[in-house]
Structure formats: structure tokens, C-alpha cells
Scaffold this active site. Structure first.
Site, PDB file in Angstrom:
ATOM      1  N   ASP A 339       2.419 122.746  -3.272  1.00  0.00           N
ATOM      2  CA  ASP A 339       1.565 121.837  -2.620  1.00  0.00           C
ATOM      3  C   ASP A 339       0.407 122.429  -1.643  1.00  0.00           C
ATOM      4  O   ASP A 339       0.739 123.118  -1.112  1.00  0.00           O
ATOM      5  CB  ASP A 339       2.137 120.653  -2.026  1.00  0.00           C
ATOM      6  CG  ASP A 339       1.326 119.570  -1.693  1.00  0.00           C
ATOM      7  OD1 ASP A 339       0.339 119.271  -2.357  1.00  0.00           O
ATOM      8  OD2 ASP A 339       1.652 118.664  -0.840  1.00  0.00           O
ATOM      9  N   MET A 412     -16.504 106.746  14.151  1.00  0.00           N
ATOM     10  CA  MET A 412     -17.246 107.660  15.196  1.00  0.00           C
ATOM     11  C   MET A 412     -16.295 107.681  16.567  1.00  0.00           C
ATOM     12  O   MET A 412     -15.545 106.831  16.774  1.00  0.00           O
ATOM     13  CB  MET A 412     -18.611 107.383  15.721  1.00  0.00           C
ATOM     14  CG  MET A 412     -19.479 107.430  14.681  1.00  0.00           C
ATOM     15  SD  MET A 412     -21.125 106.914  15.156  1.00  0.00           S
ATOM     16  CE  MET A 412     -21.162 105.285  15.642  1.00  0.00           C
ATOM     17  N   SER A 413     -16.303 108.732  17.269  1.00  0.00           N
ATOM     18  CA  SER A 413     -15.695 108.809  18.560  1.00  0.00           C
ATOM     19  C   SER A 413     -16.850 109.291  19.662  1.00  0.00           C
ATOM     20  O   SER A 413     -17.574 110.026  19.071  1.00  0.00           O
ATOM     21  CB  SER A 413     -14.526 109.696  18.662  1.00  0.00           C
ATOM     22  OG  SER A 413     -14.638 110.822  18.601  1.00  0.00           O
ATOM     23  N   ASP A 560       7.756 112.752  -5.951  1.00  0.00           N
ATOM     24  CA  ASP A 560       7.973 114.162  -6.586  1.00  0.00           C
ATOM     25  C   ASP A 560       9.367 114.426  -7.254  1.00  0.00           C
ATOM     26  O   ASP A 560       9.645 115.429  -7.650  1.00  0.00           O
ATOM     27  CB  ASP A 560       7.975 115.103  -5.112  1.00  0.00           C
ATOM     28  CG  ASP A 560       6.429 115.107  -4.820  1.00  0.00           C
ATOM     29  OD1 ASP A 560       5.673 115.355  -5.130  1.00  0.00           O
ATOM     30  OD2 ASP A 560       6.464 115.278  -3.349  1.00  0.00           O
TER      31      ASP A 560
END
Length: 720
Positions: A339, A412-413, A560
Site C-alpha cells: 500500500d 483555511m487556517s 482488504d
């Protein structure tokens, strides 16, 4: 698409450490074997000398039958008129034949003893605790638990399907899946890792193990194990080797050794009359000694220990294999499915560059990016601050500053200062819209921003725009932060080593083809499956197997499970769902997907250890021929004295020296069988050449030296 980023989020340092290890040369930790283990496991070795037990090992069973026969002869000789020399010789042969059997069972006892020691530490984690069981849980969520009645019961009374509530400070009473809540869990009793991990309902981090302790918050767990069949119970059984079965190669080798033993029995019986030994009591002793030295006793004695030690080496790496077959299959793997997230990459995108717009200094962009990331608690936000620190800027607190946290709505920050200035960092479209709220943006500036955003995206990265608003209310775009999936250190070299071993690597990811291809090129994998679904992963494994390849893969999610079950080596993460752990034939307690590469290497080490010791065993028989055969026939054919190239003292000392060496070499090789032959990635022809030169040639030379030294000591005994 299941991801495996949990190992990175929970234990940020573990992947880096794993990647930094030298995987070109697999060695177990120092102290894997000590002479004291021989003494400690001696009683168990004596118990294993039972004929009913040894009957499963035809080679050593023949040795035991021979030892019993010479014992009877040694006891009977005084009554048959034997002289002192004959009686002494027979007793010495008898003692060393019994020691040969003992040393063989000792090898297996030591290997199993190490497993029992590890199982004892696991058994100590099993505790009977009280559990708060929910009556009539209707799976409608946590509020239903708040209203439902609960009862306190012993953990041993819990049944599969029961629902329990576990709060901070309590021990989880059994294996299960979290159906509601989130908590920090201490799994050190199981994994040995001191850092707590986060477990939450839903996704691939919902499985919890009985015996671990909740450190914070509150979770609702549905029990998935039956009484006495918890994960810890299965681990103990696996580690103790109680359910270890022989692998196909091991069975084939056992059959070969049995056939060789039968052949040599016939040969030795035919040699008796030719050597003029028929009917003579000392002659029978000599024939038994000859048989024991000719049959492959060395590998026959060590074969079981090699298989047990192979599983034990995985346990040392915190990996549990459900069978020796899985370990052996790992050594023959030709296709490796990995993976991307958490395996090839660190699992969280990291800041790697600050790209300033024209007219903006990189220093100004660096400071703005770091300050605007103070309010971003994500790993990506932390990586921005770390990159700025590498550029010699560390944000500090300032009175009157207001933190603007990241939200899914604003994307946003940033920060708002007391003087009216502000900084923002986030998605390019959101930041551009924020700037436009405070005035128009020049088309040229917007175009330059777009160029940088597109360029980063085409490289498979993630762009984050940075902007500022000055105290007078005007806003400006400053530049772009380049976030990317960072390939773990050392993986390129490790994949190259796998390629040299003939193993094809395939990266499996849910990312788009452009991003997947960029990461694949950087990591050096051979192929990539992008936008992979569970069905596509399963189909890929089946195609590889239909082409004659053995496939290994790792996974942690319920989606999986089909691929893990189909793969020849399926490694489930301990952090994953119960379905994944049930489907795989190995469980990684550390949940470090990069360990799949180590598993393949350990599997190959098991195979070459078995091959090396088989080569040594057969080769050292050659030297014993030159010790015993001339001694047996020289009375009938004096010309055979020319074959006594070791110039051994006498016929009796030659035979006894060979028997003693045959026993001692087993003890000498026990550490190698447990530790494993050193493995270096190379081609099959190189491995064969090294095997023949080191263990083939060494197997011929060592007995010549050893038997000669023993003969010199025996020659000092009167009568020899």
C-alpha cells in the site's frame, strides 16, 4: 480503499526507524542463544527422547534404535566372554550414540524453550477483569448505551456479540471492535510499544485487543472472540509452537532423509559380511556406528529446530505467523504488493518547499506560512512549522493574537493580529477568494499562482496558498506551500535489493494515476495499481498466481480481507479490523507495513539456513567415510590402509572419533540453526556458489580436522 496511515499517526517515529535499519543483512538481536539455554532445556530434551516422540523423525529414531542395541550388547558382553578393551569400546560407542540422540532433541527443546519464554510474558497479560456489559444493545449508537441497562460481569463470562463499555483506566475485557466512541489505548502489554495509540469507531482503527488498557475517554466495544479464543490465546499457542505443522518443503526433505536412511541401512547390512564382521559382537557395534555416521544425522537433528526458529525470528520482530507454511512461503515470494500510504510514504503529506510569488521574498513567505500554521493541528500543518524551523524561523506567541483554526467550511487556517493584520493558509481557491474579499487581484498574480498550483499538482503534490492582510485592510498573495507524500528513507535501496532477488514490487493506491505514477517513480517500485478497489486488488493477486508467482501483501481494513486471504503471504495489521486479522496468515503487532519486506527476507533466511545445513550435513559425511570405511575393511583388504589419509591411530579410535564428532557437531550447529544463516540479497547462482563454498567445502574440511583432533585425544587412552 483501505489505508494504513495509522502506524504513522500513532507511532510517528516507527516507520522512520524501520526504514533506517540495515535490511541488507538480517540478524536476530544479540543474545538470541546462550549456553545456559542448553542446561535450562535439558529436562525437556530428555523427555523428547521417548521412542513415541522420536518415531516422527526417522533419522534420529534409527540412531536411538542403534543406541538401544549397543546398550544391550554392552551389558551382555561380560557374560559372553568379552575382554576389557571390547567392553570399553562398546560402552563408549553406546554413550556417544545416546548423546547424539540427546543433542538432537536438545536442539528442538531449546528452540521451543525460547517460544515458551515469550509465551509466558504474553500469558502474564491475560487477566480476569470485571466488565460493564450492556443489556439489549440495539446498535443505534452511543446514546442507546447511555439509556440501556448495564451489568457487571467477569470477562470470562463474556460471549461473542456482547457489548461492553470501557472507560479511562479500565482494561478492555476481550477482543472486539469499537462500535461507538474514541479513546487512547495502551497496547504495550501486547506490542511492547510504550506510545499510546488512538482507537475509534468505524474505519480501519476500530479493533481492540483484550488485556490492553484504555487511557482516556470512553468506548463501546462489541466482543468478537469466543471465550478462550482471544487474540492473546492464539498468540500464546502460536509462539509455543503447539500448532506448528511441517511445511511442504520440510516434509519433502524429511522424506528424502528417510529414503537415504533406508538406503544406508541396506548398505550397512550388506557391508557386514564383506568386512568379516558378521556374528561378532564388536562387529555389530561397528556396523551401528557406521550406520549412524553415514545417515544424515546432522540435518535430521536440526530440521525441526530450524523451522521453529524461523517462526521465532518473526516473533522477535513482533510478527506472528499462523503456520510455518506462511514463513516458508515468504521466502519464495516473487511479487510484493505494498500500500502507498503508510508503507511507501509516511502516510501524511509533508511540506517540502515554499514557492514565493514574484516580488515576495522566500523569507517573508516562510514566516507567514509558519505563523498561519500555528492553528493547524494536522500533521501537514506541523510539517509546515518544521520546514520553517529548518529555515531558521520559529513562530512565537504575541499578545493580542487570535488563532483562526482550520475548518472544513473555510478550508483555511491562520491568525488575526491586534493591529488588524492577518495571515491565511489553505486551499488555493479558498485563499484566493479571501484575498479578493479585500480587493481585486491582478490577473498576472492570479496566473502566477495558478502556474505554481498546477505544477505541484502535476508532480503528485498538494498545493497550499498563503496570503496576508496588512493593517490597512489590503490583502496580498505571498506564494504556495508544496506538500507531498514523502517516500520513506532507504526504500529506494531496499526495492533495488528486492529487484536483485527477483522480486517484483507493486504499489497499490487509491490515488489518481498521475499522483500514483509520481510516487512510484520516486520510490523505485516496478509497477503501480492506481485507483484500486478491493475487486481490482483481488484480481491482480489472482493474475500473478496464475502466472506461477507467489504473492505477499499487507492490509488492515475489512475491504482488504479478500486479498489477504488470497495472497500466499497475507500480513494483517494489528490495528486493523478483526476481518483483516482473520483473513491474513500473519499479524504484525507493531502495525508497520514496511515490515513486509523484512518478513520476505526472514523467509528467505529460513530457506537458505535449511539448505546450508543440509549441504553441510551431507558434505561432512564424506570425511566420516574416510575415517570409518578404511578402519572397517583394512583387516580384510590391507591395501585400503592407503585411504586412511588422516593417519588415524587405530581402527577403534577412528570409529569412536567419527561417532564423537558426529554427536558434537550437532551441538556446535544449534546456535546457527536458531540464529539463521546470514542472508545477503543476491542472485540464485550467487547463493548456490556461496552455499557450496562455505557449507559444502566447510562440511568436508571440518570433520577431517575435528576427527583427527579427537583421535589424538583417544590415542592417549590405554587400549586404543
Amino acid at each position: 480503499m483501505s489505508t494504513t496511515s495509522e502506524s504513522t499517526a500513532d507511532r510517528a517515529d516507527a516507520p522512520a526507524t524501520a526504514a533506517a535499519d540495515d535490511h541488507q543483512d538480517v540478524r536476530p538481536p544479540s543474545g538470541a542463544f546462550s549456553p545456559s539455554q542448553l542446561v535450562r532445556n535439558l529436562p525437556d530434551a530428555v523427555r523428547k527422547m521417548s521412542p513415541r516422540y522420536l518415531f516422527r523423525n526417522p533419522v534420529m529414531f534409527i540412531v536411538e534404535v542403534g543406541a538401544a542395541l549397543t546398550t544391550v550388547l554392552a551389558v551382555a558382553l561380560p557374560f559372553l566372554g568379552g575382554d576389557g578393551t571390547t567392553i570399553g569400546f562398546t560402552w563408549l560407542i553406546t554413550v556417544w550414540l545416546w548423546l547424539t540422540v540427546l543433542f538432537a532433541t536438545l536442539a528442538e527443546a531449546v528452540a521451543e524453550g525460547r517460544g515458551r519464554a515469550q509465551a509466558a510474558s504474553l500469558r502474564a497479560t491475560r487477566t480476569t477483569t470485571s466488565a460493564l456489559r450492556v443489556r439489549g444493545y440495539d446498535r443505534t449508537g452511543d446514546p442507546a448505551v447511555e439509556r440501556a441497562e448495564t451489568e457487571s460481569v467477569a470477562s470470562a463470562e463474556l460471549k461473542q456479540g456482547d457489548v461492553v463499555v470501557v472507560v479511562a483506566g479500565e482494561v478492555i475485557p476481550g477482543d472486539g471492535d469499537i462500535v461507538a466512541g474514541i479513546a487512547s489505548v495502551d497496547e504495550s502489554a501486547i506490542t511492547g510499544e510504550s506510545a499510546p495509540v488512538v482507537r475509534e469507531a468505524g474505519g480501519d482503527r476500530s479493533a481492540v485487543t483484550g488485556g490492553t488498557r484504555v487511557l482516556s475517554d470512553r468506548i463501546v466495544v462489541q466482543i468478537t472472540s469466543k471465550p478462550g479464543e482471544t487474540f492473546v490465546d492464539r498468540m500464546i499457542a502460536l509462539v509455543e509452537g503447539a500448532v506448528r505443522q511441517k511445511t511442504p518443503n520440510e516434509i519433502a526433505l524429511s522424506i528424502l532423509l528417510s529414503v537415504l536412511t533406508i538406503i544406508f541401512v541396506v548398505v550397512v547390512l550388506a557391508l557386514g559380511p564383506v568386512a568379516g564382521l558378521q556374528g561378532a559382537t564388536p562387529g555389530v557395534t561397528v556396523l551401528v556406528a557406521l550406520l549412524v555416521c553415514l545417515i544424515p544425522t546432522t540435518i535430521g537433528a536440526l530440521l525441526s529446530a530450524i523451522g521453529i526458529a524461523g517462526m521465532d525470528r518473526l516473533v522477535q520482530r513482533n510478527v506472528l505467523a499462523t503456520s510455518g507454511r506462511a514463513v516458508e512461503a515468504a521466502g519464495d515470494v516473487t511479487t510484493l504488493l505494498l500500500d502507498k500510504t503508510g508503507t511507501i510514504t509516511y502516510g501524511n503529506r509533508r511540506a517540502v518547499a515554499f514557492l514565493a510569488l514574484p516580488g515576495i521574498s522566500e523569507r517573508r513567505l516562510t514566516e507567514a506560512a509558519a505563523l498561519s500554521s500555528i492553528a493547524d493541528p494536522t500533521p501537514e500543518g506541523a510539517s509546515v512549522v518544521e520546514l520553517a524551523a529548518e529555515r531558521d524561523f520559529v513562530p512565537t506567541e504575541r499578545p493580542g493574537r487570535t488563532i483562526v483554526p482550520f475548518t472544513a467550511q473555510t478550508r483555511m487556517s491562520g491568525i488575526d493580529e491586534a493591529d488588524g493584520s492577518a495571515l491565511r493558509k489553505g486551499a488555493a481557491a479558498s485563499v484566493l477568494a479571501w484575498v479578493q474579499e479585500h480587493g481585486p487581484v491582478a490577473p498576472a498574480v492570479a496566473e502566477q499562482l495558478e502556474e505554481r498550483v498546477v505544477g505541484i499538482s502535476e508532480q503528485g503534490g498538494t498545493p497550499l496558498a498563503v496570503a496576508e492582510r496588512t493593517a490597512d485592510g489590503t490583502a496580498h498573495l505571498l506564494g504556495v506551500i508544496h506538500l507531498k507524500d514523502v517516500v520513506k528513507t532507504g526504500l529506494v535501496e531496499r526495492f533495488a535489493a528486492l529487484r536483485a532477488m527477483g522480486i517484483r514490487t507493486v504499489m497499490v493506491t487509491g490515488d489518481n494515476p498521475v499522483t500514483a505514477a509520481a510516487i512510484a517513480r520516486e520510490a523505485g517500485v516496478d509497477d503501480v495499481l492506481a485507483e484500486a478497489t478491493p475487486e481490482e486488488k483481488l484480481a491482480l493477486i489472482r493474475r500473478e498466481q496464475e502466472g506461477g508467482h507467489l504473492v505477499a501483501m499487507t492490509g488492515d481494513g475489512t475491504n482488504d480481507a479478500p486479498a489477504l486471504a488470497q495472497a500466499d503471504v497475507g500480513v494483517a495489521m494489528n490495528t486493523g479490523t478483526s476481518a483483516a486479522k482473520e483473513a491474513g496468515n500473519m499479524v504484525d503487532l507493531d502495525s508497520d507495513p514496511t515490515k513486509l519486506i523484512d518478513i520476505v527476507t526472514i523467509g528467505k533466511q529460513l530457506l537458505i539456513t535449511r539448505g546450508a545445513l543440509t549441504t553441510f550435513s551431507i558434505a561432512n559425511d564424506v570425511a566420516k567415510y574416510f575415517a570409518i570405511i578404511p578402519a572397517m575393511f583394512v583387516g580384510v583388504f590391507p591395501g585400503l590402509q592407503a585411504l586412511n589419509i588422516m593417519q588415524l591411530h587405530s581402527s577403534s579410535s577412528a570409529i569412536l572419533s567419527a561417532v564423537i564428532f558426529n554427536a558434537l557437531v550437532i551441538v556446535a550447529l544449534i546456535p546457527l540453526a536458531l540464529r539463521g544463516v546470514r542472508y545477503r540479497p543476491s542472485s540464485a547462482s550467487s547463493l548456490l556458489t556461496r552455499n557450496l563454498l562455505v557449507y559444502g567445502l566447510g562440511g568436508v574440511i571440518a570433520p577431517f580436522i575435528g576427527i583427527k583432533l579427537i583421535d589424538l585425544l583417544i590415542s592417549l587412552i590405554p587400549g586404543f
